[in-house]
Scaffold this motif. Structure first.
Motif, short mmCIF file in Angstrom:
data_model
loop_
_atom_site.label_atom_id
_atom_site.label_comp_id
_atom_site.label_asym_id
_atom_site.label_seq_id
_atom_site.Cartn_x
_atom_site.Cartn_y
_atom_site.Cartn_z
N PRO A 266 0.83 -1.21 0.00
CA PRO A 266 0.00 0.00 0.00
C PRO A 266 0.86 1.27 0.00
O PRO A 266 1.91 1.33 0.65
N ASN A 267 0.43 2.25 -0.79
CA ASN A 267 1.08 3.56 -0.89
C ASN A 267 2.44 3.52 -1.57
O ASN A 267 3.17 4.52 -1.55
N ALA A 268 2.80 2.41 -2.17
CA ALA A 268 4.07 2.35 -2.90
C ALA A 268 3.93 3.09 -4.23
O ALA A 268 2.84 3.19 -4.80
N VAL A 269 5.03 3.61 -4.73
CA VAL A 269 5.07 4.21 -6.06
C VAL A 269 5.24 3.06 -7.06
O VAL A 269 6.26 2.38 -7.05
N GLU A 270 4.24 2.86 -7.88
CA GLU A 270 4.23 1.69 -8.75
C GLU A 270 4.97 1.98 -10.04
O GLU A 270 4.50 2.73 -10.90
N THR A 271 6.15 1.39 -10.16
CA THR A 271 6.99 1.52 -11.35
C THR A 271 7.58 0.15 -11.66
O THR A 271 7.39 -0.81 -10.92
N SER A 272 8.29 0.07 -12.77
CA SER A 272 9.08 -1.14 -13.00
C SER A 272 10.01 -1.34 -11.81
O SER A 272 10.51 -0.38 -11.23
N THR A 273 10.25 -2.60 -11.47
CA THR A 273 11.01 -2.92 -10.26
C THR A 273 12.20 -3.79 -10.61
O THR A 273 12.05 -4.80 -11.31
N TRP A 274 13.35 -3.39 -10.14
CA TRP A 274 14.55 -4.19 -10.34
C TRP A 274 14.57 -5.29 -9.27
O TRP A 274 14.39 -5.02 -8.08
N GLY A 275 14.78 -6.51 -9.73
CA GLY A 275 14.89 -7.62 -8.81
C GLY A 275 16.07 -8.51 -9.16
O GLY A 275 16.13 -9.05 -10.27
N ALA A 276 17.01 -8.62 -8.23
CA ALA A 276 18.15 -9.53 -8.40
C ALA A 276 18.03 -10.59 -7.32
O ALA A 276 17.95 -10.27 -6.13
N VAL A 277 18.03 -11.86 -7.72
CA VAL A 277 17.71 -12.94 -6.79
C VAL A 277 18.68 -14.10 -6.96
O VAL A 277 19.13 -14.41 -8.07
N ASN A 278 19.02 -14.69 -5.84
CA ASN A 278 19.70 -15.99 -5.84
C ASN A 278 18.66 -17.06 -5.55
O ASN A 278 18.00 -17.02 -4.50
N LEU A 279 18.51 -18.00 -6.47
CA LEU A 279 17.56 -19.10 -6.30
C LEU A 279 18.33 -20.36 -5.92
O LEU A 279 19.38 -20.65 -6.51
N ARG A 280 17.80 -21.08 -4.94
CA ARG A 280 18.51 -22.27 -4.47
C ARG A 280 17.52 -23.43 -4.27
O ARG A 280 16.37 -23.20 -3.84
N LEU A 281 17.98 -24.61 -4.58
CA LEU A 281 17.30 -25.83 -4.18
C LEU A 281 18.15 -26.44 -3.07
O LEU A 281 19.29 -26.85 -3.29
N ARG A 282 17.59 -26.49 -1.87
CA ARG A 282 18.36 -26.88 -0.69
C ARG A 282 18.72 -28.37 -0.73
O ARG A 282 17.91 -29.22 -1.07
N HIS A 283 19.99 -28.65 -0.37
CA HIS A 283 20.41 -30.02 -0.14
C HIS A 283 20.06 -30.35 1.32
O HIS A 283 20.63 -29.77 2.24
N GLN A 284 19.12 -31.25 1.53
CA GLN A 284 18.55 -31.46 2.86
C GLN A 284 19.40 -32.35 3.76
O GLN A 284 19.05 -32.57 4.93
N LEU A 285 20.54 -32.81 3.23
CA LEU A 285 21.44 -33.63 4.04
C LEU A 285 22.74 -32.90 4.35
O LEU A 285 23.72 -33.50 4.78
N GLY A 286 22.74 -31.58 4.10
CA GLY A 286 23.86 -30.77 4.55
C GLY A 286 24.89 -30.43 3.51
O GLY A 286 25.86 -29.73 3.83
N SER A 287 24.74 -30.89 2.28
CA SER A 287 25.72 -30.57 1.25
C SER A 287 25.36 -29.25 0.57
O SER A 287 24.45 -28.54 1.01
N ASN A 288 26.06 -28.96 -0.51
CA ASN A 288 25.83 -27.68 -1.18
C ASN A 288 24.51 -27.68 -1.95
O ASN A 288 24.15 -28.68 -2.59
N PRO A 289 23.79 -26.58 -1.92
CA PRO A 289 22.54 -26.50 -2.68
C PRO A 289 22.81 -26.30 -4.17
O PRO A 289 23.92 -25.93 -4.58
#
Length: 344
Positions: A266-289
């Protein structure tokens, strides 16, 4: 001898044709150059002259029986007209304003009127265009420059001392004087500087920038896109989405993951939005995602997505990524844009 005489006659005719053609071309070039030049580069720096069909929006003055006054040196002052909330007059010198370098030219100005009613210290910034009607072409010669004209108590009159050369204006072949009638015009656009500006800032590692999404009963999921709940980072809501059967080049051997831009807080200025994201699939046994990243401008309209069609091959899920028939995605928003309206 007869043959030589014929050749001589041909050479003479060709030379005569070349001279006549060259003279005509030179005359045309001279006319075009004179018509389109700035005439005096020092006095008219940045001045442009173009023809247009649309009439001036502020004022037109037409003078019939022009020959009666075409040699007069004193100015003609038009009636007062209103434009952009102010009152003005056209000031015309048909033989040029000698005090403004207008020798051998037509000079035309716009003067602001009724300034007594304006507040102390008033200023009016104007984008000014002046016009001479070309009756032969049924178009208006438009004269302007790149400078904003600032009207104030010390400068109540602006225009062009060298609007058009008299040699061009009076030339019957040019078409500015037709049936002993001429027309001039003005177009006044008031420039009102804005008091606010839209400022876009980029926020690195904003608050609450990591979102975790656990998907249960993975083996029973259908061939469709599943969406996470929405999460707020910066001024915008986001969500993750994927099709367990794959998409695009990864189908059906790989698992995709995408970040979707949704609505705004609410009340945000609606413009194009820059989004930079790191996406991960978690390794559930403790190794690298498994990792992927993306960065893009997300449009205002919700639903745009960025991501990858292959964050992991389906055959590799069993290596600690699919545990108890569930997988876990993570989205880390490393940079987003935030837009505010602030004073200039």
């Amino acid at each position: 001898r007869m043959e030589n005489g014929r050749w001589s006659l041909r050479v003479i005719c060709f030379a005569f044709f070349f001279i006549i053609t060259s003279s005509s071309a030179e005359f045309l070039i001279q006319q075009v150059t004179e018509y389109n030049s700035s005439y005096n580069p020092n006095a008219n720096l940045g001045v442009t002259r173009e023809l247009r069909t649309v009439r001036p929006s502020s004022k037109i003055v037409t003078i019939g029986n022009f020959s009666v006054v075409m040699e007069r040196f004193e100015p003609y002052e038009s009636s007062v007209f209103e434009a952009s909330g102010y009152k003005w007059r056209l000031i015309l010198y048909v033989t040029g304003n000698k005090d403004d370098g207008g020798n051998n030219h037509v000079s035309l100005y716009v003067r602001i009127e009724d300034t007594e009613s304006l507040p102390t210290g008033w200023e009016v910034d104007v984008d000014l265009k002046l016009f001479v009607f070309n009756a032969r072409r049924r178009k208006y010669l438009t004269v302007t420059d790149e400078a904003v004209k600032r009207y104030n108590q010390g400068n109540r009159e602006w225009g062009f001392g060298q609007l058009i050369p008299l040699s061009t204006f009076r030339n019957p072949n040019q078409g500015f004087i037709v049936q002993n009638t001429v027309s001039f015009g003005a177009e006044i656009f008031i420039i009102r500087p804005v008091g606010q500006q839209e400022r876009v800032s980029f926020v690195s590692n904003p608050p609450d920038n990591v979102f975790t999404w656990r998907i249960l009963r993975f083996s029973s999921l259908e061939d469709k896109i599943y969406y996470s709940s929405e999460f707020l980072v910066g001024d915008r809501f986001w969500r993750l989405g994927f099709n367990p059967k794959g998409e695009g080049e990864g189908r059906p051997h790989a698992i995709p993951i995408f970040l979707y831009a949704q609505g705004f807080r609410p009340n945000a200025v609606e413009t194009s939005t820059w989004g930079a994201v790191n996406l991960r699939l978690r390794h559930q046994l403790g190794s690298n995602p498994k990792r992927a990243s993306s960065a893009a401008w997300y449009p205002i309209q919700p639903g745009h997505r960025e991501g990858v069609s292959n964050i992991i091959l389906r055959k590799d899920l069993q290596d600690g990524y699919l545990v108890k028939d569930s997988i876990v995605f993570e989205a880390e928003m490393v940079r987003v844009s935030v837009t505010n309206i602030v004073p200039v």
